[in-house]
Scaffold this active site. Structure first.
Site, PDB file in Angstrom:
ATOM      1  CG  ASP A  76     -13.408  24.952 -41.132  1.00 52.97           C
ATOM      2  OD1 ASP A  76     -14.293  25.368 -40.355  1.00 52.97           O
ATOM      3  OD2 ASP A  76     -12.666  23.994 -40.845  1.00 52.97           O
ATOM      4  CD  GLU A 141     -15.562  21.497 -36.254  1.00 52.11           C
ATOM      5  OE1 GLU A 141     -15.827  20.637 -35.391  1.00 52.11           O
ATOM      6  OE2 GLU A 141     -15.555  21.250 -37.482  1.00 52.11           O
TER       7      GLU A 141
END
Length: 387
Positions: A76, A141
């Protein structure tokens, strides 16, 4: 034979062009999985769904009888923000001289791509590995490390002997210890009344401010300093409450961020905060409650640990310069992986610039290519050490 330079750059460009902004990591996982398709007879490819359109990816190769090395990166990226602030399109993967621009080039698709390419080169060269390499590509994350938490809970890190995370360090530093994080919220429930008759109500904001003053005194007692990370940090960052200006507020909320150190495990902090809440709730009119969001433990470590020394040795050979052991004030997926059953250390070293989360984020192509060589040589060196 090494993957040609143009293909290495193209793989990173392809990753940058996938808009995995706090979501949609499944598209990144699919792309990476296709790179390993030609080697399915020698690798195990696993998709681990977290939510719709959000898959972690685990790729394992090598000899399970030897040492087990984990390598990890998240898929991400953060939102690009105001597009007008960008000179280069955040999802264009544009190359200008030695720089490749785009959201996630530094944090951390360059590190993820470099680890994948290192594995692909070892497969292409048919290197007989004496142990196992396991890629752990995670979701979420940037918003809470919940992909790493899921993989840890499912046991994917239990048998590791070491873990390298490709967060951006610039390839001249290796992070061996890092702060943890506790984000928490305190809700205060009072009783509304007309502000002309405050005696008929309970002011939720007043009670919250009492907590504010006492929690600062409480945190000041945690005065131990870490020689690398410093002391415990606590900041109240959001306060909201009330309904309108002529009414006694019936609800209020305080939100705070803490940056912890290994000397004070999160459970110790939870107990102190909850004891304070309990004491205040014994007072007339107080109704406080506390909740936490995505807490992460601090990661302890030693600058002279064997894993750190090996990173320095290989890094000096590949990059031609000293790799400096450092601590980090931010959390990363290593906090979650540290909960695994195995006894292993994690370190952070990866390509990156100081433009993470900024407009015109970029990575030096030279540094990115060097990191491929580093991960490849490091993996072989690690697996050839005695278990």
């Amino acid at each position: 034979m090494d993957l040609e330079t143009a293909r290495k750059i193209s793989i990173l460009q392809d990753l940058v062009r996938i808009e995995s902004v706090n979501d949609h990591e499944a598209a990144v996982a699919s792309y990476l999985a296709t790179l390993f398709d030609p080697y399915r007879d020698r690798v195990t490819i696993e998709r681990v769904p977290y939510a719709a359109d959000r898959d972690n990816l685990v790729v394992t190769m090598g000899n399970p009888a030897g040492r087990h090395l984990g390598i990890s990166g998240h898929m991400d990226v953060v939102d690009p923000g105001d597009l007008a602030a960008w000179t280069h399109h955040p999802f264009g993967g544009e190359v200008v001289d030695d720089r490749l621009y785009g959201r996630g080039t530094s944090d951390m698709k360059s590190g993820l791509a470099a680890m994948v390419i290192a594995m692909l080169e070892l497969l292409e060269e048919d290197v007989a590995l004496p142990g196992t390499i396991r890629l752990l590509a995670t979701v979420g994350e940037e918003t809470g490390e919940y992909g790493a938490a899921q993989l840890t809970d499912k046991g994917y890190a239990d048998d590791l002997d070491g873990l390298v995370i490709a967060e951006p360090s610039g390839m001249d530093k290796v992070t061996y210890t890092s702060r943890g994080v506790i984000d928490y919220h305190v809700d205060s429930i009072g009783k509304s009344a007309h502000s002309a008759r405050p005696d008929k109500g309970i002011n939720a904001i007043d009670n919250l401010l009492t907590y504010y003053n006492e929690v600062n005194e409480l945190i000041a007692r945690f005065d131990r300093k870490d020689p690398v990370l410093g002391g415990l940090l606590h900041s109240v960052d959001l306060i909201s409450g009330g309904e309108q200006i002529n009414s006694i507020p019936a609800k209020a909320r305080l939100s705070a961020n803490m940056r912890t150190i290994p000397a004070y495990p999160n459970q110790m902090i939870y107990k102190a905060l909850e004891d304070l809440i309990h004491r205040l709730n014994q007072r007339p009119g107080f109704h406080l409650s506390i909740t936490y969001s995505y807490p992460e433990e601090a990661v302890p470590g030693r600058p002279d640990a064997p894993l750190v020394r090996l990173v320095q040795k290989v890094g000096h050979r590949v990059m031609g310069k000293r790799i400096i052991p450092v601590g980090s004030g931010g959390a990363n997926d290593g906090s979650e992986f540290s909960r695994a059953k195995g006894n292993f250390m994690s370190v952070v070293i990866g390509p990156g610039s100081d433009t993470a989360h900024e407009p015109d984020e970029y990575i030096s192509i030279k540094q990115y290519l060097q990191s491929v060589d580093f991960y490849k040589e490091f993996a072989v060196a690690f697996l050839n050490e005695r278990k």
